[in-house]
Enzyme design. Sequence first.
Site, short mmCIF file in Angstrom:
data_model
loop_
_atom_site.label_atom_id
_atom_site.label_comp_id
_atom_site.label_asym_id
_atom_site.label_seq_id
_atom_site.Cartn_x
_atom_site.Cartn_y
_atom_site.Cartn_z
N HIS A 118 35.89 50.83 44.91
CA HIS A 118 35.39 49.84 43.94
C HIS A 118 35.80 50.14 42.50
O HIS A 118 36.24 49.24 41.79
CB HIS A 118 33.86 49.80 44.05
CG HIS A 118 33.25 48.65 43.33
ND1 HIS A 118 33.56 47.35 43.62
CD2 HIS A 118 32.34 48.60 42.34
CE1 HIS A 118 32.88 46.56 42.83
NE2 HIS A 118 32.13 47.29 42.04
N ASP A 136 35.24 47.59 49.94
CA ASP A 136 35.78 48.56 48.98
C ASP A 136 34.77 49.66 48.69
O ASP A 136 34.75 50.22 47.61
CB ASP A 136 36.25 47.88 47.71
CG ASP A 136 35.10 47.32 46.88
OD1 ASP A 136 33.96 47.41 47.35
OD2 ASP A 136 35.36 46.79 45.79
N SER A 150 33.52 43.92 38.95
CA SER A 150 32.21 44.12 39.57
C SER A 150 31.21 43.09 39.05
O SER A 150 31.47 41.89 39.12
CB SER A 150 31.75 45.55 39.30
OG SER A 150 30.55 45.83 39.96
#
Lengths: 671, 686
Positions: free
Chosen positions: B641, B588, B258
């Site tokens: 995610h 995602d 991320s």
Amino acid sequence: MLRRRKASEAEKKSNSQIPKEIESRDDDDDDKKVTKKKERKSKKKWSCVDSCCWFIGCICSIWWFLLFLYNWMPASFPQYVTEAITGPLPDPPGVKLQKEGLTAKHPVVFVPGIVTGGLELWEGHHCADGLFRKRLWGGTFGEVYKRPLCWVEHMSLDNETGMDPSGIRVRPVTGLVAADYFAPGYFVWAVLIANLARIGYEEKTMYMAAYDWRISFHNTEVRDQTLSRIKSNIELMVATNGGKKVVVIPHSMGVLYFLHFMKWVESPTPEGGGGGSDWCAKHIKAVMNIGGPFLGVPKAVSGLFSAEAKDIAVARAIAPGVLDSDVFRLQTLQHVMKMTRTWDSTMSMIPKGGDTIWGGFDWSPEESYECNPKPKNNDTQIAVQNGSGSLGSQTKSTHYGRIISFGKDVAKEHSSMIETMDFRGAVKGNNLANKTCRDVWTEYHDMGLGGIKAVADYKVYTAGSLVDLLHFVAPKMMKRGGAHFSYGIAENLDDPKYDHYKYWSNPLETKLPDAPDMEIYSMYGVGIPTERAYVYKLTPAADCYIPFQIDTSVEDEYEGSCLKGGVFSVDGDETVPVLSAGFMCAKGWRGKTRFNPSGIHTYIREYDHAPPGNLLEGRGTQSGAHVDIMGNFALIEDIIRIAAGATGEDLGGDQIHSDIFKWSEKINLQL
Amino acid sequence: MASILRFRKLCYVEPVKCSSLGFESFETPKISKKDENIVSNVEAVLEKKRRRRKEPKEWKCVDCCCWMIGYMCTTWWLLLFLYHCLPVTLPGFQVPESPGAKLRKEGLSAMHPVVLVPGIVTGGLELWEGRPCADGLFRKRLWGGSFAEIFKRPLCWLEHLSLDNETGLDPPGIRVRAVPGLVAADYFAPGYFVWAVLIENLARIGYEGKNLHMAAYDWRLSFQNTEVRDQSLSRLKSKIELMVVTNDYKKVVVVPHSMGVLYFLHFLKWVEAPSPMGGGGGPGWCSKHIKSIMNIGPTFLGVPKAVSNIFSAEGKDVAFARAMAPGVLDSEILRLQTLEHVMRVCRTWDSVMSLVPKGGEAIWGNMDWSPEEGCDCDSTKKKYLQSSLSGQSHDTNSSDGKLGFQVEEPVRYGRIISFGKETSQIPSSKLPTLDSKEFSRASTHLKSNSSCGDVWTEYDEMSRESIRTVAENKVYTARTLLDLLRSVAPKMMQRADAHFSHGIAENLDDPKYSHYKYWSNPLETKLPDAPDMEIYCLYGVGIPTERSYVYKLSPSNRCSSIPFRIDSSVDGSDSGCLKSGVYFVDGDETVPVLSAGFMCAKGWRGRSRFNPSGIATYIREYQHKPPASLLEGRGLESGAHVDIMGNVALIEDIMRVAAGTTGAEIGGDRIYSDILRMSERISLRL
């Protein structure tokens, strides 16, 4: 409750005829009675299970209620209570010094000792499923009770190599959490950390040099590269803090570990860290040793020899059956012994320096010490005592030099009266190869009856012959130990053989680094009886047992005796005798000596033990005990002052309560 | 409980009726039997009654409660005990073999040291110094863990997590620091794993503390400030160097997740930059120390979610919750003002700004055009497309789909924020064109309403007019968005502009690009000179992901409420991409495919100006499959995610690379989405 009852009455009135008839007979009673009656009825069904449930429910509710209250209580509430009872508490040193305007200056490195550091599982056998990255050592020790054998198996090391057994990887926990609390609520470093944080320290300026305290110092580098990490971290901290040198605070065995580190880091690369000969001078401001067993501790000997110390010996005397019982296949002590004997690090704490330091048959540096905890508060009185006491104590002086003796008489008698049989040549019979004991492997089984008898016949062991004794009873362990540690005194420190890593953790066989600006502190508690020598006996049944044990029946008659429960005590911090903690700073390194060629300044800071006044104080703020001293306000204040930039002179130099200088005088060591 | 008792009473009163009602089925036969007994000899009972009257004990309500609690506790403990006694693996329940065990059998073992770089939000934060209200929380987690403190002292908690609004650093008297070590982000909350599964699998092939490092940093700060305050970048550099040295000079494999992706991009530039501003590692540092960078769910070009977060402190989930229960989140009763507080705190976190979409209209599309416009949100059709992806029919199929859409008016994803559904769909020629510069000037009038001071959001300082101007401007693309944010949150953007940049570089050799604010933008930096390095983009696809929003003005004009909000009443057609005011695209759930994949698919592919040394890039997509049963927890093939960190295929890829495999050997690209087609449409000079 009332309302509900009424409601039921109403219902009942509306839709029932029969009860009316019943009630009509019972003329004076009205509906209310009937409901009461019913309730009694239901009470009749109040069986044993119900009352148990009720009881548990009560306890739980109260517990939750208290928990709830506790959680919503303002955090300062306990302090109010304590202050109400004991009067105003002194500020914690962090707050006090913050008010004085001290701020974080030098980065701080903590080196935890043996046992206090947490260990976690990274790879294990089947029985340890689900414990990945859970603490095996430290924390709650929940697994010890759930699966004790599995736990022992995972905590043990390989008996040949002293490294991981195959398929098992247990590694030290990293970071400050490694040793801030040993078990929930039992602080080790936490108080010191909290106080340092008050004057501005945080993660980037504090570093816990956690290492696997089970393996030998050199092996921590071989397996985990721990020494390299410490080196790199210290370098990083110095670099990111504007070139301020670090203050190192080792505790207990960490003292020896850091001694090893200082030699390692300056040694050339293949074996050492390759930092160059001025690494310590460039990176270290001060080493503040807390409770350092520089010269070893006698406790380590009894631990290795028979897996017991004073505490266990007492427990055994009180309840003879429990610890030894073969029922339930417990064999607790044997298991413990088997496990601890695979830990190389315990051998770093075998008394060093032999008879020169620890005393011979008839002589020991502490021999005039009075165990009676009366007036030893200040030096003047001690001096008076010396003058008169030396004459009188001649009669009852304790032979501390005899660290292990078989039988009380042997411990007391003059050396000329003791006949010793040399055990070293004794044949080790294989006749004791009892297959049933195989699962609890201790090397005693390989010794045979002959060997055991020979050991007992030798009667008295001083620090010098102890090493031979251990070689005899635990050859495998000592073979590993001999490769990693040494216990002698160097004749000539420039001999190239002393470049070997096995000498690095022995202060009597190494030179301090060339760092004249560095300072070395020895900080330890005094005023607690500390184990110094043992009276042993043979175990009656020598089958699967450990053949030797401390003879707890041995006591001295007269008041103020140092002999209690088969253990001779001396002044110290409950674990480390004053001699071991203070000698190097008092004499061995004082001034410019051959052990300290650059004349590094040494300071002794003793903290007289004062037990906590009441239960509310917990483990006390003036304790001198080996681990509890980490919560001693005076010690914390000293550390914070040094970390904030003060020197040893600013602190006030030495602070002595014990007879350490007198005892050091008696030790005849070439300097 | 009480009702049961009452029922018993009734039974006693009219036993015949009760038994005829079949009450025995409820109660134990013992009771009804007793009842019958009682009826048969009522007199005896009455006698007994007199006897029992002497006993003072009574079955009171308190007793009932105690009994109840005791009963429940005992049962609970019994179950707990049984659960603990249970063998770890039930014989009947077959656990699928973990990738770690599988690869271990294949003979893989630890080779390259691994560095994990956590993303935003997932890292733990602990208190080192606080106000009196936070007494007793020293070195306790404020963020991560159980979050117990939010409920106990919410305002105190918010105060300690906020940063200074001017400097973006600690407020005076408060020190909150990142938790170090693997514990920093292995579990976010108890039971909610982030890195734990990956760590456990890596440990199976021999990883441990010495060759596995978690580069924890304070994710609230801007990247450069983590170095200024905590020296986090220096620590990471020293750690990597140490791990390389102590592991026989094996280079490290870096696994950022991320926002960690941007953080590590920043690190790559920082470490090679000269000393005062950078790490002074010299130009060869990366090629000497890094084998590959395996970006998980990378937010290279930012995420639209960040915009809605900054703009009105809401994402899809919050907007939906607000639509369901309109009063709760907005209620000023109880002085909650939850969203306003959240917004105020979030706006002090500089790092959020690193996630604002980068590259402007060239990447994210303008009024009339967007790279994803041909994409289909209907998941069933999507699957069909994927299944035919391998076949030759792919081309015709997709072009068919395109044709069908052309008729149906393509979704204008480029309009990231539009006010009203109409404006999000009509052609740009019909839109009122207002220069973005104008309204930013208009907002200088200060509206001084001092009563709203306690919940400070910069909206207080905006006048009604300027708010209306913002709404009248109707449509914002990725380019004008920045101007919009500058006008609604001037202070935050002032800090952010000093630390982040969101443009596209014309000339990468311009000396201005050596400033640290460009380092985390892949479109304004060159990759280091490390031809042997590999860069992976690993991300999940197949989940609708927020891409643009339909906004409206908040109905009430109370002083401290946020004047804009997502119009959750707006819905598109059945198969449409518009749901509750949010346009969705493939991704995602957080990062759209475009942001995650573009750099690896095109921007850095081959030798481009962003990648002068020709570092090899690989795209590995993981098709999302929701967990089949509850037992699977968050799923072994998830593409979401965070849940993707438990994806078996992803873990296997990472482990293979860590054990020494190259990207070509694990199969090169693996693509399910239209990322290559989307990238084609973006005209970016390479």
